[in-house]
Design an enzyme around this catalytic site. Structure first.
Site, PDB file in Angstrom:
ATOM      1  N   ASP A  92       0.801  -1.229   0.000  1.00 32.18           N
ATOM      2  CA  ASP A  92       0.000   0.000   0.000  1.00 32.18           C
ATOM      3  C   ASP A  92       0.831   1.275   0.000  1.00 32.18           C
ATOM      4  O   ASP A  92       0.425   2.290  -0.543  1.00 32.18           O
ATOM      5  CB  ASP A  92      -0.960   0.016   1.195  1.00 32.18           C
ATOM      6  CG  ASP A  92      -0.244   0.285   2.511  1.00 32.18           C
ATOM      7  OD1 ASP A  92       0.664  -0.499   2.848  1.00 32.18           O
ATOM      8  OD2 ASP A  92      -0.577   1.266   3.194  1.00 32.18           O
ATOM      9  N   ASP A  95       5.788   0.372   3.175  1.00 30.66           N
ATOM     10  CA  ASP A  95       6.072  -0.881   3.874  1.00 30.66           C
ATOM     11  C   ASP A  95       5.650  -2.062   2.998  1.00 30.66           C
ATOM     12  O   ASP A  95       5.375  -1.899   1.818  1.00 30.66           O
ATOM     13  CB  ASP A  95       5.367  -0.899   5.235  1.00 30.66           C
ATOM     14  CG  ASP A  95       3.878  -0.607   5.101  1.00 30.66           C
ATOM     15  OD1 ASP A  95       3.314  -0.858   4.020  1.00 30.66           O
ATOM     16  OD2 ASP A  95       3.278  -0.113   6.076  1.00 30.66           O
ATOM     17  N   TYR A 244      -5.412   0.651   9.288  1.00 35.66           N
ATOM     18  CA  TYR A 244      -6.570   0.960   8.452  1.00 35.66           C
ATOM     19  C   TYR A 244      -7.858   0.574   9.165  1.00 35.66           C
ATOM     20  O   TYR A 244      -8.618  -0.261   8.686  1.00 35.66           O
ATOM     21  CB  TYR A 244      -6.455   0.267   7.088  1.00 35.66           C
ATOM     22  CG  TYR A 244      -5.371   0.856   6.217  1.00 35.66           C
ATOM     23  CD1 TYR A 244      -5.582   2.061   5.562  1.00 35.66           C
ATOM     24  CD2 TYR A 244      -4.140   0.235   6.082  1.00 35.66           C
ATOM     25  CE1 TYR A 244      -4.588   2.623   4.763  1.00 35.66           C
ATOM     26  CE2 TYR A 244      -3.145   0.784   5.290  1.00 35.66           C
ATOM     27  CZ  TYR A 244      -3.381   1.984   4.643  1.00 35.66           C
ATOM     28  OH  TYR A 244      -2.395   2.548   3.859  1.00 35.66           O
ATOM     29  N   GLU A 490       5.734  10.000   3.010  1.00 37.77           N
ATOM     30  CA  GLU A 490       5.292   8.672   2.575  1.00 37.77           C
ATOM     31  C   GLU A 490       4.210   8.829   1.520  1.00 37.77           C
ATOM     32  O   GLU A 490       3.404   9.764   1.557  1.00 37.77           O
ATOM     33  CB  GLU A 490       4.760   7.850   3.749  1.00 37.77           C
ATOM     34  CG  GLU A 490       4.500   6.395   3.385  1.00 37.77           C
ATOM     35  CD  GLU A 490       4.289   5.496   4.588  1.00 37.77           C
ATOM     36  OE1 GLU A 490       4.478   4.274   4.449  1.00 37.77           O
ATOM     37  OE2 GLU A 490       3.939   6.005   5.675  1.00 37.77           O
TER      38      GLU A 490
END
Length: 526
Positions: A92, A95, A244, A490
């Protein structure tokens, strides 16, 4: 003579003077167009580069036509521990966990972009790459949906994954897989995955009808599963809560899935679901000012506008008008035109929802604004925000301002789309990009070795994460390009996904403007 009558000459003393003035005017006109062209953003380049990002995020065995060459095969034993093949899909962000909910939303948005702007994407020569990006996700969803009431929700564990800083090709972290089923429900995850597969089935309907049918079959099963066994997926898969969590619950995803299935099948049962549950599930009750992997209400409210315009749906017009009202509230809030409840903006005009990864909300909002602008234009309507009347050009103009901010029209003079322009983030918070490529150095890099040797380096990343949309600036338009500044540096797949369709739309408009100016120049010079 006909041209002379249409464009009469005005003499200022002598014909030579007139010719000189005429040539000066033509030269000035050419110069003006040239300067405008120089200052305009290259949406074609932004579109092409955005699609490369999805190749950087691929998990599994990479194909022969992989264009991002600093990546290699990874996660080849995913699912093995549970006796299921879960190889593939997308990481995603920076990572190596494969989170089902944001991955599904990414695919839904890529597919929606093709549904709305497929011709424009094709004209830009990027339709094949876009469909490959979608299929990389849906191939994985087919694998993950192992039976009608079982969907694998996650591969890897965020907690252990974050202890390590490794390339995906070197992973030593847990690849344990987690699922939802009838005893451990996850209606939000099932609903979003159903939406992604239904939307993708529309994309592949003409070019690959068998695959389209397969996707639709899975979408229908997943929707039925999610609706029959209701519950939040983060209650069943506890490890996802810190990453999430489903804050909005599952009702928006079930409505969202129902809408996409109606568009994919034209079956009345799905529209009836969206209509009968509109109030109890919040579709016509929630006035929302964000659209994201978690909160789908604004998206489904905008889609409902299209249903309202179809003659066959007039019997549902009362409910669809309520959806429309909430969609208009959302649009007006983004434009800062509501009386009280508006989306905050930075001093330079960037939409600002929250501190962490704010650009995800900018890209999703921009997509909905663009789609809504098209709706107004195609239906010859205008929008009233607290008494102020706006047309489709006003809406699209604001959407364009957000895109141009992303690409460099901001106080930092920085492109937040990595690899675009000459000034973009160099230290993206991304394990694979920040460590020397596996293809250049196949020596194993251990869990903490990555932190010791790469994470804390001040040097730019050795690999450019082209097409990634980073988290972006803070509320004051400030951005700090540091690898450990993960709130800003990120990037995530669902940041970039909505941009594909918008870039293609803006590219088309730029071409039309150029053609118009070019034709005007020919007339003027004649």
């Amino acid at each position: 003579m006909e041209k002379q009558r249409q464009y009469p000459k005005y003499h200022f003393g002598a014909s030579n003077s007139h010719r000189f003035l005429q040539r000066c005017c033509v030269f000035f006109f050419i110069f003006t167009i040239f300067i405008t062209k120089i200052q305009a953003f290259d949406y074609a380049d932004a579109l092409s580069k955005s699609l490369l990002y999805f190749e950087s995020q691929r998990s599994g065995r990479l194909p022969y036509n992989q264009r991002v060459t600093w990546r290699d095969h990874s996660g080849l034993t995913d699912g093995l521990e549970q006796g299921v093949d879960l190889v593939g899909g997308y990481y995603d962000a920076g990572d190596h966990v494969k989170f089902g909910l944001p991955m599904a939303f990414t695919v839904t948005m890529l597919s929606w972009g093709v549904i709305e702007y497929g011709q424009q994407i094709a004209d830009a020569g990027e339709l094949e790459h876009t469909m490959e990006a979608i299929k990389w996700g849906t191939d994985y969803f087919i694998k993950a949906h192992t039976s009608p009431n079982v969907l694998w929700a996650e591969v890897g564990d965020g907690d252990t994954d974050h202890y390590c800083w490794q390339r995906p090709e070197d992973m030593t972290t847990s690849r344990h897989a987690y699922k939802i089923d009838k005893n451990n429900p996850g209606s939000d995850l099932a609903g979003e995955t159903a939406a992604a597969m239904a939307a993708a089935s529309i994309v592949f309907k003409k070019t690959n009808p068998h695959y389209s049918h397969l996707l639709l079959h899975h979408a229908q099963q997943l929707f039925e599963f999610g609706d029959k066994y209701r519950g939040k997926y983060d209650a069943s898969v506890g490890v996802v809560k810190s990453y999430y969590a489903s804050v909005s619950g599952y009702m928006d995803e079930l409505l969202w899935a129902g809408m996409w299935l109606y568009m994919a099948t034209d079956k009345e049962e799905y529209l009836n679901y969206v209509i009968t549950k509109a109030r109890s599930f919040g579709g016509t009750g929630w006035a929302i000012t964000e659209f994201s992997w978690d909160v789908k209400y604004a998206g489904l409210q905008v889609i409902a506008l299209k249903f309202l315009m179809e003659e066959k749906n007039q019997k549902h017009s009362h409910i669809l008008e309520q959806y429309k009202s909430k969609a208009e509230f959302y649009i007006c809030s983004c434009l800062n035109k509501n009386n009280g409840s508006n989306v905050e903006q930075t001093p330079a005009g960037l939409l600002y929802i929250r501190e962490w990864n704010n650009m995800q909300y900018v890209s999703t909002t921009t997509f909905l604004l663009t789609v809504y602008s098209d709706f107004l234009r195609n239906s010859n309507q205008k929008l009233s925000c607290n008494g102020e009347i706006l047309d489709h050009e006003d809406i699209l103009g604001f959407a364009k301002s957000q895109i141009d901010y992303i690409l460099g029209s901001n106080p930092m003079n920085m492109s937040y789309l990595v690899g675009y322009g000459s000034n973009f983030p160099q230290r993206v918070h991304h394990r694979g990009a920040s460590i020397k490529s596996y293809r250049e150095n196949k020596g194993f890099i251990g869990c903490t070795q990555g932190y010791d040797n790469w994470y804390n380096k001040q040097a730019p990343n050795p690999n450019v994460l082209v097409g990634a949309l980073v988290g972006g600036p803070d509320l004051e338009d400030n951005f700090v390009d540091k690898r450990d500044n993960y709130m800003q540096t990120e990037a995530c797949t669902y940041n970039t996904a909505p941009l594909i369709g918008v870039f293609a739309k803006l590219l088309e408009l730029e071409k039309q403007k150029w053609d118009y100016n070019h034709n005007s120049l020919l007339v003027a010079s004649y």
